[in-house]
Design an enzyme around this catalytic site. Structure first.
Site, short mmCIF file in Angstrom:
data_model
loop_
_atom_site.label_atom_id
_atom_site.label_comp_id
_atom_site.label_asym_id
_atom_site.label_seq_id
_atom_site.Cartn_x
_atom_site.Cartn_y
_atom_site.Cartn_z
N PHE A 199 0.23 -0.93 0.34
CA PHE A 199 0.26 -0.20 0.09
C PHE A 199 1.17 1.48 -0.24
O PHE A 199 1.91 0.94 1.01
CB PHE A 199 -0.89 0.03 1.42
CG PHE A 199 -2.15 0.67 1.18
CD1 PHE A 199 -3.01 1.53 0.61
CD2 PHE A 199 -2.03 1.58 2.45
CE1 PHE A 199 -3.70 2.31 0.56
CE2 PHE A 199 -2.63 3.08 2.31
CZ PHE A 199 -3.45 3.51 1.44
N LEU A 222 1.27 4.46 0.35
CA LEU A 222 1.23 5.50 1.91
C LEU A 222 1.75 5.33 3.37
O LEU A 222 2.27 5.19 3.41
CB LEU A 222 -0.47 5.59 2.03
CG LEU A 222 -0.92 7.09 1.36
CD1 LEU A 222 -1.02 6.43 -0.15
CD2 LEU A 222 -2.41 6.88 2.12
N SER A 223 1.72 3.76 3.08
CA SER A 223 2.61 3.05 4.43
C SER A 223 4.25 2.79 4.48
O SER A 223 4.83 2.46 3.58
CB SER A 223 1.54 1.14 4.35
OG SER A 223 2.78 0.35 5.50
N PRO A 224 4.62 3.50 5.53
CA PRO A 224 6.23 3.48 5.35
C PRO A 224 6.44 2.12 5.31
O PRO A 224 7.82 2.05 4.59
CB PRO A 224 6.55 4.60 6.86
CG PRO A 224 5.08 5.54 6.73
CD PRO A 224 4.26 4.55 6.50
N ARG A 275 7.13 0.91 2.07
CA ARG A 275 7.64 1.16 0.71
C ARG A 275 8.83 1.19 1.41
O ARG A 275 10.16 1.19 0.51
CB ARG A 275 7.21 2.76 1.02
CG ARG A 275 5.83 3.33 -0.13
CD ARG A 275 6.09 4.99 -0.26
NE ARG A 275 4.99 5.42 1.49
CZ ARG A 275 5.86 6.80 2.48
NH1 ARG A 275 7.01 6.40 2.34
NH2 ARG A 275 4.59 6.64 2.99
#
Ligand SMILES: N[C@@H](CCC(=O)N[C@@H](CS)C(=O)NCC(=O)O)C(=O)O
Length: 222
Positions: free
Chosen positions: A10, A12-14, A17
């Site tokens: 996802f 937006l998820s640090p 990423r």
């Protein structure tokens, strides 16, 4: 390796990423499966078989399932990296990396979550107290970087991947990094080092998207 792993992501998820950037750094072939957390796609029976704790990231490596960004990066490094530079075999060096990952997950990301969750999911005002707690984690990071090149010593490791995704996301929601000279120096160097792994596409664009959503939530209070 000649097969392709599946990476559940996802943007937006640090942590998600961090793992994806690492997959790119190692040049591992992958299929990206985006799970929209806002729609609860992480709670599907299929995904719960892969990660019963319903978090991204998770991977499916030819039927071998792994979840948690730190564990995924350690696994991929041991299994597929050409050498041990990003996750050292040496017990003392790897322990330092583990300590920094522990800090990243249990302290820095935890403080970050406690700050953002009420705003993102409960439409609350941001808490000054929680902002201060996250800022304390930045201060601690700055201390770790005193007289150090990278998060866990003289070389870039998986701990840099873990922490850069949190720092860059915090930057988009107006945490002031400029007061932390060691963080600024490391951040600049790490972004340059990670550029060829697709830093902009994988990390910065997701961090920016996160920042946009967060700032939209804040508009109700002005
Ligand atoms: N320690 C985990 C944390 C992962 C995590 O908290 N992921 C969040 C997104 S940032 C998630 O998937 N949340 C969905 C849920 O809990 O249902 C890691 O590093 O992978």
């Amino acid at each position: 390796m000649n097969h392709i792993i599946t990476y559940y992501h996802f943007p937006l998820s640090p942590p998600s990423r961090a793992g994806l950037l690492f997959v790119r750094a190692l040049g591992i072939k992958h299929n990206l499966k985006i799970l929209n957390l806002s729609n609860g796609e992480q709670n599907s029976p299929e995904f719960l078989k892969i990660n019963p704790f319903h978090t991204v990231p998770a991977i499916d490596d030819n039927g071998f399932y792994v979840y948690d960004s730190s564990i995924i990066m350690k696994y991929l490094s041991k299994q597929y990296a050409k050498d041990d530079s990003l996750f050292p075999n040496d017990p003392k060096k790897s322990t330092l990396v583990e300590e920094r990952l522990y800090f990243s997950t249990n302290y820095m990301f935890q403080a970050f979550r406690e700050y953002i969750i009420p705003v993102m999911f409960r439409n609350d005002q941001p808490s000054a107290e929680k902002a201060k707690e996250f800022d304390q984690s930045l201060r601690q990071l700055n201390d770790f970087l005193e007289n150090e090149e990278w998060i866990a010593g003289k070389h870039m490791t998986i701990a840099d991947f873990s922490i850069i995704t949190i720092v860059s996301t915090a930057e988009t929601i107006m945490f002031d990094l400029n007061k932390y000279a060691n963080i600024c120096a490391w951040y600049k160097k790490a972004k340059e080092a990670m550029a060829s792994f697709g830093y902009e596409e994988v990390n910065q664009s997701g961090a920016d998207q996160f920042g946009e959503v967060f700032k939209t939530k804040l508009k109700q209070f002005v």
